[in-house]
Design a protein around this motif. Structure first.
Motif, PDB file in Angstrom:
ATOM      1  N   UNK A  74      42.073  40.473  40.586  1.00  0.00           N
ATOM      2  CA  UNK A  74      42.654  41.712  40.072  1.00  0.00           C
ATOM      3  C   UNK A  74      43.398  41.541  38.754  1.00  0.00           C
ATOM      4  N   UNK A  75      43.610  40.293  38.330  1.00  0.00           N
ATOM      5  CA  UNK A  75      44.378  40.070  37.107  1.00  0.00           C
ATOM      6  C   UNK A  75      43.606  39.239  36.076  1.00  0.00           C
ATOM      7  N   UNK A  76      43.233  38.008  36.434  1.00  0.00           N
ATOM      8  CA  UNK A  76      42.582  37.133  35.459  1.00  0.00           C
ATOM      9  C   UNK A  76      41.188  37.630  35.069  1.00  0.00           C
ATOM     10  N   UNK A  77      40.372  37.990  36.046  1.00  0.00           N
ATOM     11  CA  UNK A  77      39.016  38.444  35.723  1.00  0.00           C
ATOM     12  C   UNK A  77      39.025  39.723  34.881  1.00  0.00           C
ATOM     13  N   UNK A  80      39.907  38.761  31.355  1.00  0.00           N
ATOM     14  CA  UNK A  80      38.811  38.121  30.636  1.00  0.00           C
ATOM     15  C   UNK A  80      37.745  39.125  30.200  1.00  0.00           C
ATOM     16  N   UNK A  81      37.683  40.264  30.870  1.00  0.00           N
ATOM     17  CA  UNK A  81      36.717  41.286  30.494  1.00  0.00           C
ATOM     18  C   UNK A  81      37.108  42.001  29.210  1.00  0.00           C
ATOM     19  N   UNK A  82      38.393  41.992  28.877  1.00  0.00           N
ATOM     20  CA  UNK A  82      38.848  42.753  27.709  1.00  0.00           C
ATOM     21  C   UNK A  82      39.413  41.865  26.611  1.00  0.00           C
ATOM     22  N   UNK A  83      39.431  40.547  26.838  1.00  0.00           N
ATOM     23  CA  UNK A  83      39.966  39.658  25.809  1.00  0.00           C
ATOM     24  C   UNK A  83      39.317  38.282  25.934  1.00  0.00           C
ATOM     25  N   UNK A  84      39.547  37.447  24.929  1.00  0.00           N
ATOM     26  CA  UNK A  84      38.987  36.114  24.926  1.00  0.00           C
ATOM     27  C   UNK A  84      39.739  35.152  25.812  1.00  0.00           C
ATOM     28  N   UNK A  88      43.918  34.765  27.200  1.00  0.00           N
ATOM     29  CA  UNK A  88      44.132  34.838  28.646  1.00  0.00           C
ATOM     30  C   UNK A  88      44.778  33.556  29.168  1.00  0.00           C
ATOM     31  N   UNK A  89      44.242  32.419  28.767  1.00  0.00           N
ATOM     32  CA  UNK A  89      44.774  31.141  29.251  1.00  0.00           C
ATOM     33  C   UNK A  89      46.199  30.929  28.746  1.00  0.00           C
ATOM     34  N   UNK A  90      46.428  31.255  27.468  1.00  0.00           N
ATOM     35  CA  UNK A  90      47.780  31.103  26.907  1.00  0.00           C
ATOM     36  C   UNK A  90      48.782  31.977  27.643  1.00  0.00           C
ATOM     37  N   UNK A  91      48.412  33.231  27.881  1.00  0.00           N
ATOM     38  CA  UNK A  91      49.309  34.148  28.586  1.00  0.00           C
ATOM     39  C   UNK A  91      49.536  33.692  30.020  1.00  0.00           C
ATOM     40  N   UNK A  92      48.512  33.155  30.645  1.00  0.00           N
ATOM     41  CA  UNK A  92      48.615  32.631  32.009  1.00  0.00           C
ATOM     42  C   UNK A  92      49.651  31.499  32.069  1.00  0.00           C
ATOM     43  N   UNK A 221      49.292  40.897  29.544  1.00  0.00           N
ATOM     44  CA  UNK A 221      50.136  41.241  30.688  1.00  0.00           C
ATOM     45  C   UNK A 221      49.467  40.878  32.005  1.00  0.00           C
ATOM     46  N   UNK A 222      48.171  41.127  32.108  1.00  0.00           N
ATOM     47  CA  UNK A 222      47.430  40.766  33.319  1.00  0.00           C
ATOM     48  C   UNK A 222      47.483  39.259  33.566  1.00  0.00           C
ATOM     49  N   UNK A 223      47.205  38.488  32.513  1.00  0.00           N
ATOM     50  CA  UNK A 223      47.194  37.031  32.649  1.00  0.00           C
ATOM     51  C   UNK A 223      48.601  36.483  32.867  1.00  0.00           C
ATOM     52  N   UNK A 224      49.586  37.074  32.206  1.00  0.00           N
ATOM     53  CA  UNK A 224      50.977  36.650  32.375  1.00  0.00           C
ATOM     54  C   UNK A 224      51.412  36.824  33.833  1.00  0.00           C
ATOM     55  N   UNK A 225      51.106  37.991  34.413  1.00  0.00           N
ATOM     56  CA  UNK A 225      51.458  38.251  35.806  1.00  0.00           C
ATOM     57  C   UNK A 225      50.741  37.283  36.737  1.00  0.00           C
ATOM     58  N   UNK A 226      49.486  36.956  36.412  1.00  0.00           N
ATOM     59  CA  UNK A 226      48.734  36.001  37.233  1.00  0.00           C
ATOM     60  C   UNK A 226      49.383  34.625  37.199  1.00  0.00           C
TER      61      UNK A 226
END
Length: 269
Positions: A74-77, A80-84, A88-92, A221-226
């Motif tokens: 619900x967050x990482x995938x 990844x659909x809307x950004x590189x 995503x990895x950096x925010x994670x 925000x999605x990746x950060x929350x993940x």
């Protein structure tokens, strides 16, 4: 999506009027309600005690399973659909580091491991509020995930809110029980449980507002929350559930939460 869940998603969407901030607020109210209701389980401790440690360990295992699946499906995938992958990895990673820093700076108390924080604060902060701080630290990433998922899609937000809200029921006991034991006040225990649940509403609303102000922040925000949730699971929830000899039951809880969240995400996807 099942007819019932589709109707719920439609109702939330209608009440929110297409506003993701309102949607995040409404969805997070379920988590607030379940945390508050779980807090009332402290009444059992006041009347007859029992193996509440088992319930707490199973609940933390259950929460861990839910948060692991939610972090990815619900967050990482979606991120990844809307950004590189770089963003995503950096925010994670930043999300995990942020919770780690909060965990190190703010003094708080674990159910079994005990006090954690600067030694100078040990005598200055009452145990009840240390416990409350610990639960809030855990709840903020959960609220953030609801806000970020709701900003992506109502269906994703509903899946995350249902799963996290369900696992918040035993978490309400996890905060109210130590507060009651430390203070002897039933009213304070229930109040802190409600405040811990309300922290999720605040976090969800703020994250949705930030994304609404700058839509480009959605993937981050999605990746950060993940990252924040995975850190909580790895560093806090799972280790805590294995400290009192209930490892097998906690593992069963983990798989139950994992399967339920995976099912919800599949049904709502």
């Amino acid at each position: 999506m099942s007819p019932v869940l589709e109707a719920i998603a439609g109702l939330i969407g209608g009440l929110a009027g297409g506003n993701p901030i309102k949607a995040a607020f409404l969805l997070s109210l379920y988590a607030f309600a379940m945390t508050s209701l779980g807090g009332f389980l402290v009444l059992a401790a006041r009347t007859h005690g029992g193996r509440l440690d088992v319930l707490l360990d199973v609940g933390m295992g259950f929460s861990s399973g839910i948060m692991i699946v939610a972090s990815f499906t619900s967050l990482l995938l979606p991120a990844l659909e809307i950004s590189g992958p770089g963003i995503v990895i950096t925010s994670f990673i930043v999300g995990a580091i942020a919770v780690y820093i909060i965990n190190e700076i703010l003094p708080h108390e674990h159910l079994i491991k005990g006090y954690e924080g600067p030694p100078s604060f040990r005598r200055k902060v009452k145990a009840a509020w240390l416990v409350a701080t610990a639960i809030i630290i855990h709840n903020l990433p959960e609220g953030m995930s609801i806000g970020a998922a709701a900003s992506y899609a109502i269906s994703e937000g509903l899946a995350v809110a249902l799963a996290i809200g369900t696992q918040d029921f035993p978490e309400g006991l996890a905060v109210s029980l130590p507060v009651f034991a430390a203070s002897g006040s039933l009213y304070l225990a229930l109040l802190v449980a409600m405040l811990s649940g309300f922290s999720e509403v605040v976090a969800a609303t703020i994250v949705a507002a930030l994304i609404g102000y700058s839509p480009g922040l959605l993937a981050s925000a999605l990746a950060f929350a993940a990252g924040a949730m995975v850190f909580v699971v790895s560093y806090e929830a799972l280790p805590e559930s294995h400290r009192s000899g209930n490892e097998k039951l906690a593992t069963v809880g983990f798989f139950a939460g994992f399967i339920i969240m995976l099912y919800l995400d599949t049904v709502l996807g």
